[in-house]
Write an enzyme that holds these catalytic residues in place. Structure first.
Site, PDB file in Angstrom:
ATOM      1  N   ASN A   1       8.012  -5.436  -0.411  1.00 13.09           N
ATOM      2  CA  ASN A   1       7.847  -4.284   0.468  1.00 13.09           C
ATOM      3  C   ASN A   1       6.355  -4.207   0.752  1.00 13.09           C
ATOM      4  OD1 ASN A   1       7.659  -1.913   1.832  1.00 13.09           O
ATOM      5  ND2 ASN A   1       8.953  -0.733   0.442  1.00 13.09           N
TER       6      ASN A   1
ATOM      7  N   ARG B   1      12.529   5.359  12.911  1.00 17.22           N
ATOM      8  CA  ARG B   1      11.218   6.004  12.849  1.00 17.22           C
ATOM      9  C   ARG B   1      10.388   5.622  14.077  1.00 17.22           C
ATOM     10  NH1 ARG B   1       8.854   5.187   7.010  1.00 17.22           N
ATOM     11  NH2 ARG B   1       7.487   6.850   7.754  1.00 17.22           N
TER      12      ARG B   1
ATOM     13  N   HIS C   1      12.544  -2.445   2.932  1.00 16.96           N
ATOM     14  CA  HIS C   1      11.991  -1.126   3.242  1.00 16.96           C
ATOM     15  C   HIS C   1      12.913  -0.066   2.677  1.00 16.96           C
ATOM     16  CE1 HIS C   1       9.021  -2.978   5.731  1.00 16.96           C
ATOM     17  NE2 HIS C   1       9.986  -3.701   6.270  1.00 16.96           N
ATOM     18  N   ILE C   2      12.311   0.953   2.118  1.00 18.24           N
ATOM     19  CA  ILE C   2      13.071   2.069   1.568  1.00 18.24           C
ATOM     20  C   ILE C   2      13.698   2.868   2.712  1.00 18.24           C
ATOM     21  CG2 ILE C   2      12.841   4.232   0.265  1.00 18.24           C
ATOM     22  CD1 ILE C   2      10.401   2.743  -1.156  1.00 18.24           C
ATOM     23  N   SER C   3      12.882   3.157   3.711  1.00 18.31           N
ATOM     24  CA  SER C   3      13.361   3.937   4.859  1.00 18.31           C
ATOM     25  C   SER C   3      13.970   3.015   5.900  1.00 18.31           C
ATOM     26  CB  SER C   3      12.192   4.718   5.473  1.00 18.31           C
ATOM     27  OG  SER C   3      11.219   3.827   5.980  1.00 18.31           O
TER      28      SER C   3
ATOM     29  N   ALA D   1       2.877  -0.652   5.168  1.00 13.28           N
ATOM     30  CA  ALA D   1       2.383  -0.705   6.545  1.00 13.28           C
ATOM     31  C   ALA D   1       1.857  -2.089   6.942  1.00 13.28           C
ATOM     32  CB  ALA D   1       1.298   0.346   6.737  1.00 13.28           C
TER      33      ALA D   1
ATOM     34  N   ARG E   1       4.989  10.900  -2.468  1.00 15.76           N
ATOM     35  CA  ARG E   1       4.615  10.607  -1.086  1.00 15.76           C
ATOM     36  C   ARG E   1       5.792  10.880  -0.139  1.00 15.76           C
ATOM     37  NH1 ARG E   1       4.591   4.493   1.391  1.00 15.76           N
ATOM     38  NH2 ARG E   1       3.797   5.064   3.437  1.00 15.76           N
TER      39      ARG E   1
ATOM     40  N   PRO F   1       0.795  -1.226   0.000  1.00 17.10           N
ATOM     41  CA  PRO F   1       0.000   0.000   0.000  1.00 17.10           C
ATOM     42  C   PRO F   1       0.828   1.277   0.000  1.00 17.10           C
ATOM     43  CG  PRO F   1      -0.145  -1.122   2.123  1.00 17.10           C
ATOM     44  CD  PRO F   1       0.516  -2.069   1.168  1.00 17.10           C
ATOM     45  N   ASN F   2       0.359   2.203  -0.801  1.00 18.07           N
ATOM     46  CA  ASN F   2       0.888   3.570  -0.896  1.00 18.07           C
ATOM     47  C   ASN F   2       2.227   3.667  -1.634  1.00 18.07           C
ATOM     48  OD1 ASN F   2      -1.334   4.694   0.613  1.00 18.07           O
ATOM     49  ND2 ASN F   2      -0.437   3.704   2.404  1.00 18.07           N
TER      50      ASN F   2
ATOM     51  N   ASP G   1       1.559 -15.602   7.292  1.00 14.74           N
ATOM     52  CA  ASP G   1       1.155 -16.996   7.052  1.00 14.74           C
ATOM     53  C   ASP G   1       1.378 -17.368   5.586  1.00 14.74           C
ATOM     54  OD1 ASP G   1       0.406 -17.376   9.663  1.00 14.74           O
ATOM     55  OD2 ASP G   1      -1.752 -17.166   9.292  1.00 14.74           O
TER      56      ASP G   1
ATOM     57  N   TYR H   1      10.932   8.986   1.445  1.00 16.73           N
ATOM     58  CA  TYR H   1      10.951   7.941   0.412  1.00 16.73           C
ATOM     59  C   TYR H   1      11.622   8.359  -0.902  1.00 16.73           C
ATOM     60  CZ  TYR H   1       7.641   5.821   3.631  1.00 16.73           C
ATOM     61  OH  TYR H   1       7.057   5.287   4.751  1.00 16.73           O
TER      62      TYR H   1
ATOM     63  N   HIS I   1       3.723  -4.317   9.435  1.00 19.30           N
ATOM     64  CA  HIS I   1       3.609  -4.178  10.886  1.00 19.30           C
ATOM     65  C   HIS I   1       2.291  -4.726  11.430  1.00 19.30           C
ATOM     66  CE1 HIS I   1       6.935  -1.553   9.922  1.00 19.30           C
ATOM     67  NE2 HIS I   1       6.135  -0.751   9.229  1.00 19.30           N
TER      68      HIS I   1
ATOM     69  N   GLU J   1      12.238  -9.311   2.743  1.00 16.54           N
ATOM     70  CA  GLU J   1      11.466  -8.123   3.127  1.00 16.54           C
ATOM     71  C   GLU J   1      12.332  -6.887   2.911  1.00 16.54           C
ATOM     72  OE1 GLU J   1       9.755  -8.235   7.131  1.00 16.54           O
ATOM     73  OE2 GLU J   1      10.175  -6.106   7.350  1.00 16.54           O
TER      74      GLU J   1
ATOM     75  N   ARG K   1       6.870   1.082  13.947  1.00 17.41           N
ATOM     76  CA  ARG K   1       7.479   0.573  12.708  1.00 17.41           C
ATOM     77  C   ARG K   1       8.683  -0.334  12.977  1.00 17.41           C
ATOM     78  NH1 ARG K   1       5.113   3.747   8.520  1.00 17.41           N
ATOM     79  NH2 ARG K   1       4.482   5.758   9.346  1.00 17.41           N
TER      80      ARG K   1
HETATM   81  C1  DQA Z   1       8.034   1.227   4.247  1.00 23.20           C
HETATM   82  C2  DQA Z   1       8.048   1.465   5.754  1.00 23.20           C
HETATM   83  C3  DQA Z   1       6.677   1.219   6.341  1.00 23.20           C
HETATM   84  O1  DQA Z   1       6.700   1.449   7.739  1.00 23.20           O
HETATM   85  C4  DQA Z   1       5.662   2.166   5.708  1.00 23.20           C
HETATM   86  O2  DQA Z   1       4.374   1.901   6.212  1.00 23.20           O
HETATM   87  C5  DQA Z   1       5.683   2.111   4.232  1.00 23.20           C
HETATM   88  C6  DQA Z   1       6.968   2.044   3.547  1.00 23.20           C
HETATM   89  C7  DQA Z   1       9.391   1.565   3.594  1.00 23.20           C
HETATM   90  O3  DQA Z   1       9.608   1.141   2.473  1.00 23.20           O
HETATM   91  O4  DQA Z   1      10.200   2.278   4.183  1.00 23.20           O
HETATM   92  O5  DQA Z   1       4.660   2.219   3.572  1.00 23.20           O
HETATM   93  O6  DQA Z   1       7.792  -0.146   4.011  1.00 23.20           O
END
Ligand code: DQA
Length: 146
Positions: A71, A104, A97-99, A74, A17, A9-10, A84, A22, A77, A95, A108
């Protein structure tokens, strides 16, 4: 080698964003750069904002490829259902994550998915995806697999 990159998502809003977190590139703009870094790897890309669609996609591709870079945004978390699903697949999942989620908010810092994944890469901007593919490629020819 076939690798699937799956964004949650997002992440369709990358580039606009929260660019201070990001960055300013969309994933679509980054994808050719990623593909150029691995001319020998077939990299497929999928994004959805919907948890069930991410699960459907993981089930669809997770038995017939060499690895998945996920990725989950959210959902990382919150989603026991994604955890599963990852456990049920035969393909290794990394897994990403960009950040750097550990710099943070505390909520997270915990991932429901990490324990089900082969490993976690966080905090390197979009380069996190390249590092994840690098690790899957190295894993596929590690002594344990040969
Ligand atoms: C994220 C970190 C997550 O906490 C956040 O909800 C995202 C992006 C990252 O790529 O840093 O949507 O996965």
């Amino acid at each position: 080698m076939k690798i699937h990159v799956i964004n949650g998502p997002n992440l369709n809003l990358l580039g606009t964003r929260e660019p201070q977190i990001y960055g300013r590139s969309s994933f679509e703009a980054y994808l050719p750069v990623l593909r150029a870094a691995f001319p020998d790897v077939d990299i497929d890309y999928y994004q959805s904002n919907v948890e069930g669609e991410l699960i459907n996609r993981l089930q669809e591709v997770g038995f017939g490829c060499d690895g998945i870079v996920l990725n989950a945004g959210a959902y990382t978390h919150t989603s026991l259902a994604l955890a599963d699903c990852i456990r049920a697949l035969s393909a290794p999942v990394v897994e990403v994550h960009i950040s750097n989620v550990y710099q943070r908010e505390a909520l997270r810092h915990h991932s429901l998915l990490a324990a089900a994944c082969k490993g976690v890469i966080a905090g390197f901007g979009l380069d996190s995806y390249r590092l994840a593919i690098e690790s899957l490629r190295a894993g596929s020819c590690s002594p344990a697999r040969l």
